[in-house]
Design a protein around this motif. Structure first.
Motif, PDB file in Angstrom:
ATOM      1  N   GLY A 201       1.817  -0.200   2.736  1.00  0.00           N
ATOM      2  CA  GLY A 201       2.233  -1.532   2.642  1.00  0.00           C
ATOM      3  C   GLY A 201       1.090  -2.598   3.166  1.00  0.00           C
ATOM      4  N   ILE A 282      -6.493  -3.260  -4.407  1.00  0.00           N
ATOM      5  CA  ILE A 282      -6.399  -4.403  -3.764  1.00  0.00           C
ATOM      6  C   ILE A 282      -7.554  -4.262  -2.455  1.00  0.00           C
ATOM      7  CG2 ILE A 282      -4.156  -4.969  -4.487  1.00  0.00           C
ATOM      8  CD1 ILE A 282      -3.129  -4.101  -1.961  1.00  0.00           C
ATOM      9  N   ARG A 306     -11.266  -7.462   6.972  1.00  0.00           N
ATOM     10  CA  ARG A 306     -10.023  -7.969   6.266  1.00  0.00           C
ATOM     11  C   ARG A 306     -10.191  -9.559   6.602  1.00  0.00           C
ATOM     12  NH1 ARG A 306      -6.407  -8.999   2.692  1.00  0.00           N
ATOM     13  NH2 ARG A 306      -8.140  -7.836   1.721  1.00  0.00           N
ATOM     14  N   ARG A 332      -1.562 -15.365  10.337  1.00  0.00           N
ATOM     15  CA  ARG A 332      -2.000 -13.874   9.995  1.00  0.00           C
ATOM     16  C   ARG A 332      -2.065 -13.052  11.225  1.00  0.00           C
ATOM     17  NH1 ARG A 332      -0.863 -16.137   5.835  1.00  0.00           N
ATOM     18  NH2 ARG A 332      -2.069 -15.918   3.788  1.00  0.00           N
TER      19      ARG A 332
ATOM     20  N   PRO B  75       3.223  -7.048   7.772  1.00  0.00           N
ATOM     21  CA  PRO B  75       3.001  -8.380   7.509  1.00  0.00           C
ATOM     22  C   PRO B  75       3.301  -8.506   5.887  1.00  0.00           C
ATOM     23  CG  PRO B  75       1.186  -7.908   8.720  1.00  0.00           C
ATOM     24  CD  PRO B  75       1.914  -6.673   8.466  1.00  0.00           C
ATOM     25  N   GLN B  76       4.246  -9.548   5.497  1.00  0.00           N
ATOM     26  CA  GLN B  76       4.653  -9.767   4.059  1.00  0.00           C
ATOM     27  C   GLN B  76       3.701 -10.906   3.544  1.00  0.00           C
ATOM     28  OE1 GLN B  76       8.802  -7.909   5.087  1.00  0.00           O
ATOM     29  NE2 GLN B  76       8.734  -9.565   3.641  1.00  0.00           N
ATOM     30  N   VAL B  77       2.458 -10.840   3.665  1.00  0.00           N
ATOM     31  CA  VAL B  77       1.769 -11.881   3.332  1.00  0.00           C
ATOM     32  C   VAL B  77       0.376 -11.341   2.837  1.00  0.00           C
ATOM     33  CG1 VAL B  77       2.489 -13.785   4.629  1.00  0.00           C
ATOM     34  CG2 VAL B  77       0.839 -12.337   5.789  1.00  0.00           C
ATOM     35  N   PHE B  78      -0.326 -12.018   1.962  1.00  0.00           N
ATOM     36  CA  PHE B  78      -1.606 -11.276   1.278  1.00  0.00           C
ATOM     37  C   PHE B  78      -2.621 -12.404   0.904  1.00  0.00           C
ATOM     38  CE2 PHE B  78      -4.154  -9.620  -2.050  1.00  0.00           C
ATOM     39  CZ  PHE B  78      -4.817  -8.610  -1.444  1.00  0.00           C
ATOM     40  N   ASP B  79      -3.846 -12.403   1.042  1.00  0.00           N
ATOM     41  CA  ASP B  79      -4.852 -13.214   0.948  1.00  0.00           C
ATOM     42  C   ASP B  79      -5.565 -12.593  -0.314  1.00  0.00           C
ATOM     43  OD1 ASP B  79      -4.806 -15.484   3.014  1.00  0.00           O
ATOM     44  OD2 ASP B  79      -4.773 -13.578   4.061  1.00  0.00           O
ATOM     45  N   GLY B 132      -1.819  -8.054  -4.121  1.00  0.00           N
ATOM     46  CA  GLY B 132      -1.578  -7.406  -2.686  1.00  0.00           C
ATOM     47  C   GLY B 132      -0.558  -6.231  -3.163  1.00  0.00           C
ATOM     48  N   PRO B 133      -0.131  -5.582  -1.908  1.00  0.00           N
ATOM     49  CA  PRO B 133       0.591  -4.697  -2.059  1.00  0.00           C
ATOM     50  C   PRO B 133       2.215  -4.831  -2.802  1.00  0.00           C
ATOM     51  CG  PRO B 133       0.006  -5.073   0.160  1.00  0.00           C
ATOM     52  CD  PRO B 133      -0.470  -6.165  -0.567  1.00  0.00           C
ATOM     53  N   TRP B 344       6.101 -12.489   0.560  1.00  0.00           N
ATOM     54  CA  TRP B 344       7.135 -12.079  -0.027  1.00  0.00           C
ATOM     55  C   TRP B 344       8.200 -11.512   0.783  1.00  0.00           C
ATOM     56  CZ3 TRP B 344       2.244  -9.819   0.254  1.00  0.00           C
ATOM     57  CH2 TRP B 344       2.213  -8.682   0.889  1.00  0.00           C
TER      58      TRP B 344
END
Lengths: 365, 345
Positions: A201, A282, A306, A332, B75-79, B132-133, B344
């Motif tokens: 994840g 990704i 990252r 973040r 974390p349910q965020v992605f860059d 992202g994931p 998400w």
């Protein structure tokens, strides 16, 4: 769903009562909402611990994920009020200048870094970075089991072409230092692995290719192959080379000289900070090997990082101050042991030579 | 009152307001934030003698919930970092270009599938911008913001779009050409989907598109309005050349063909007609525009908050094939680094 009340979800207690009490409260609430076709929150011990939904005699339970800031903005404010925050001060001396339109790594220029430490890893061998690595920006230490996030920043630059200058805050996880530029396949040593951002994840890392300790020679040499393991830790993934990736550093990094990022054929415009990945990937968890088209003098560094956020500088001497909770949605994650650093990309009028300072606002709960 | 553009309950806006105020009075002295449930929904929260109204967008039950998801244990965020250019050539000022084929980061896309046959791009094809994931079952991804770092000279406008369905390698042969529609689009059901025509292999002239028939969102067969359209062509689209968008009779038009005023979009293309026979080929793209991004000043970086601003937390399809078209006001090509931020839940 009743099956959703798993102990695994309850790794942290959300109320002053016990986990079993919370589960009982959710079950009781579920019993109460049968035939009520509405989603309703369950309040227990002064907090929302989940939600319930009833329909046609059945009921469903959804326990909340209470890691991080379950109460949202109120919890962020409460954490600041309770002192669960840290103002991470950074000072960077990039006075020897970064090239216009190109990304450079400010890692060797970070205060207390020391140029000798910046690329001191064994050649072509994975090197781990943490918050105790020389030059890393302090961010308040470990907070687990709490979750720490970036809640804002302040940036002050004395650079010569500062307005619009972009800074990328990153977590430096692994590097492969002192890689020779050679037409022979070089296989990396991966005894040490990434400690952050890799796992189920999670997005894994991106690769920057930067100058090494020694500036590259005049011989034209391109990065013709790079094999890596992706975000799912599947190996034998291949970097696309449709666009030529030229290795062309222009200076030797020092305590005042940022390290050039060296990638892409600049005749087709300048370039982004990261090497491209095979379709569907990704991120990257490690580099397996690489090869160049010709031998050359000098060395290169592969950094696995990252990216966390972009910060944009105001005119010289004017601070850029951003609230990362409401003004921009940053939030973040800053993991325990995160090794924070910056890339910089001056706008195209000129390069940028200056000092960069400010603070990063951290908050945790 | 601006926050009350939509009522969250079955009651009126003033009822919501009164409920929040009443809850705030009732919670005096209680320092723990508490949600306010009214009409069967959480309409806000109270605490510290204040109240906060909730926003409702997709899976996020308010801004607080978005913060919760961004800071969860995973974390349910992605860059999504990408870098795209128009390639190594001089572009025409004030025209739109599709950067789909240009090999940057991500690598360039291709024109797969049989000629004049519907092809659904999936996220296993090269060229799309990855986000992202994959979320776990039932979760959806939403745009929360963007950073734009433009390198070249001029002012630039970008449209982020979802490449829904394409008809590649369409020949320029005088007369009617029927499309093969074996596979349908997998997302949007035509709503918001529009037609772009891009160059694929350079044409030996400038043909005229005299007719085009498509199926609209209501599954009706419709003839394209405003024909004929002159199709201009300069060179083939490849890894170093972005594809010029051809259906622009004047430089300042948008890159999409018009649809009728009562339509929401296009499901597929049935046929097209051109007025001459030429060498080369074109590509019909059914595109769902998602967001406009603007770099008004040379070399400057731009940051956008899409939680609060347009396109407010736009929901992205799980198989969205994201790409970028660009228009510049100079002949300098575009080189842009950008970071699309998604969350998400």
């Amino acid at each position: 769903m009743l099956a959703g009340i798993s102990p695994a979800v309850h790794t942290r207690k959300k109320t002053r009562f016990s986990l079993a009490d919370e589960a009982r409260a959710l079950l009781l609430a579920a019993d109460s909402v049968r035939y009520m076709d509405e989603l309703l929150p369950v309040i227990f011990g002064g907090k929302v611990i989940g939600s319930v939904y009833g329909k046609d005699g059945n009921a469903w339970i959804s326990p909340h994920d209470f890691s991080g800031f379950p109460g949202g903005y109120y919890d962020v404010k409460a954490s600041f009020n309770a002192g669960r925050s840290f103002q991470a001060v950074y000072n960077i001396n990039g006075s020897a200048g970064a090239n216009a339109n190109r990304w450079s790594d400010l890692w060797p220029c970070q205060l207390a870094q020391g140029a000798a430490n910046a690329y001191s890893g064994t050649a072509s061998t994975a090197r781990q970075f943490t918050d105790v690595s020389s030059g890393a920006i302090p961010h308040g230490g470990n907070v687990t089991p709490a979750v720490k996030v970036l809640a804002g920043y302040h940036l002050l630059s004395t650079g010569s072409s500062t307005p619009g200058c972009a800074f990328m805050l990153y977590d430096r996880v692994l590097s492969y230092d002192e890689n020779p530029i050679t037409a022979t396949l070089t296989t990396m040593t991966n005894t040490l692995t990434a400690q952050r951002w890799v796992g189920s994840g999670l997005p894994a890392l991106r690769i920057c290719m930067t100058a090494g300790k020694t500036v590259t020679g005049a011989t034209v040499s391109d990065l013709s192959s790079l094999i890596y393991a992706n975000d799912a830790i599947v190996g034998s993934r291949t970097m696309p080379t449709t666009r030529t990736i030229i290795i062309a550093g222009t200076s030797t990094p020092s305590a005042t000289q940022p390290a050039d990022l060296i990638a892409f054929d600049t005749s087709n415009g300048e370039y982004g900070p990261f090497l491209p990945l095979q379709a569907t990937d990704i991120g990257v968890s490690s580099i397996t090997s690489y090869q160049c088209t010709a031998n050359n003098t000098g060395t290169i560094t592969f950094v696995l990082m990252r990216p966390l956020c972009i910060m944009v500088a105001q005119p010289t001497g004017i601070a850029s101050l951003i609230d990362g909770v409401t003004e921009r949605f940053l939030m973040r994650r800053i993991y325990d042991g995160a090794c924070l650093g910056f890339l910089v990309r001056p706008p195209n009028q000129a390069g940028d030579a200056g000092t960069y300072s400010g603070r990063l606002s951290m908050v945790w709960q | 009152m601006n926050l009350h553009l939509r009522s969250k309950t079955k009651y009126g806006l003033h009822d919501d307001q009164r409920a929040l105020e009443q809850a705030m009075r009732a919670s005096k002295g209680i320092i723990t934030p508490l949600p306010v449930v009214f009409g069967g929904k959480v309409i806000g929260s109270v605490g510290w003698n204040r109240f906060s109204k909730e926003i409702w967008a997709g899976p996020f039950n308010g801004y607080d919930d978005l913060i919760n998801k961004a800071t969860s244990s995973t974390p349910q965020v992605f860059d999504a970092w990408a870098y795209k250019t128009t390639g190594a050539f001089t572009v025409t000022a004030n025209r739109w270009y599709d950067t789909w084929t240009v090999a940057d980061d991500p690598d360039g896309g291709t024109f797969p599938g049989a000629a004049a046959t519907a092809y659904v791009h999936s996220t296993s094809d090269p060229g799309f911008i990855g986000l992202g994931p994959a979320p776990s079952g039932g979760q959806t991804k939403h745009l929360t913001g963007a950073d734009l770092i433009e390198t070249s000279t001029g002012a630039f406008t970008y449209i982020l779009y979802d490449r829904v369905l394409v008809y590649n390698a369409c020949p320029i042969t005088s007369g009617l050409k029927n499309m093969t529609n074996t596979v349908p689009a997998t997302r949007y059901a035509g709503v918001g989907v529009q037609i772009m025509i891009t160059e694929q292999a350079v044409l030996s002239g400038a043909p005229s598109l005299t007719a085009l028939s498509y199926t609209n969102d209501a599954s009706s067969t419709v003839s394209l309005k405003g024909t004929p359209y002159a199709l201009t062509s300069n060179q083939s689209a490849d890894s170093t050349h972005a594809a010029e968008i051809m259906n622009q009779t004047a430089p300042d038009l948008m890159p999409f063909l018009p649809i009728a005023g009562n339509e929401k979009g296009v499901q597929n293309i049935l046929s097209y007609t051109v007025g001459s026979t030429l060498t080369g080929s074109i590509c019909f793209v059914l595109a769902r525009p998602i967001a406009m991004l603007v770099c008004p000043i040379t070399g400057q970086s731009v940051q956008m908050n899409w939680v609060k601003g347009n396109p407010n937390l736009f929901q992205l399809a799980s198989d969205a094939c994201l790409a970028l078209v660009v228009r510049t006001n100079t002949t300098a090509g575009s080189q842009v680094g950008f970071n699309l931020q998604v969350a998400w839940g």
